[in-house]
Design an enzyme around this catalytic site. Structure first.
Site: not given
Ligand code: IMP
Length: 198
Positions: A12, A73, A176
């Site tokens: 989530a 990924d 970030k």
């Protein structure tokens, strides 16, 4: 289903990060997670590279979902360690998700190393309007000599992006997210979508 993109995650937090911070409602489609789509799968990520792992997730989901899919990924790659932790990033020290041990292992392997170049990478793979795509984003930087900061997750406390003296763990999430591999990959994906005039 037509106005939705299925993000291949049960996490989530990741869903919220992509939706709210990274895409920031810049696309007219709703991003949903596997839970919301009612898909319950756990794909073994055993490909030799990030692209292979992202595609393993896409192919597994296509059995259940015919609409738009995006899978990601990511990992941390250190030049002096021949690209490791790489696809092993989440379980570099053995136990999946033990970030503290993973960091300790990298710092130990790097203790006498002068070349500290490293990068984070995200590979996105998926299908949009029946067209397949593979897109990546990277952030270059170097491995700190010791832990710097407590924020973030994973290797954030030992990664210093190029042109900075602070680690990812010392930055606010917004900062970030301006620099990160994930943000860059999604930015490249938005560019691809706009170029294709979907
Ligand atoms: P995932 O593919 O997003 O699940 O990332 C795999 C692993 O790479 C994570 O468990 C972390 O160890 C590392 N990783 C990926 N993205 C980041 C990041 O933004 N900061 C720190 N570590 C990360």
């Amino acid at each position: 289903m037509k106005n939705e993109i299925l993000l291949a995650t049960n996490n989530a937090h990741k869903l919220e990060e992509v939706q709210a911070w990274i895409l920031a409602n810049r696309l007219p489609w709703k991003i949903i997670g596997l839970n919301e789509a009612g898909i319950n799968i756990d794909v073994e990520e055993n490909a030799p590279d990030f692209k292979g792992n992202a595609w393993l997730k896409v192919r597994a989901i296509q059995e259940f979902w015919k609409g738009n899919i995006i899978a990601d990924d990511s990992g941390f790659c250190v030049e002096a360690l021949n690209g490791k932790p790489g696809v092993l990033s989440a379980r570099y020290a053995g136990e999946h998700g033990n970030h503290q041990n993973n960091i300790a292992k990298v710092l130990d392997e790097m203790k006498n190393e002068v070349n500290r170049k490293s990068y984070f990478i995200t590979v996105l793979a998926g299908v949009f309007n029946q067209i397949e795509f593979t897109i990546e984003g990277r952030v270059e930087g170097h491995v700190a000599r010791q832990l710097q900061g407590w924020g973030g997750f994973g290797y954030d406390p030992i990664f210093i992006p190029s042109g900075n003296s602070r680690s990812f763990a010392e930055m606010h999430m917004e900062e970030k997210n301006q620099l990160s591999h994930r943000a860059k990959a999604f930015e490249n994906w938005i560019t691809w979508i706009n170029q294709n005039k979907f």
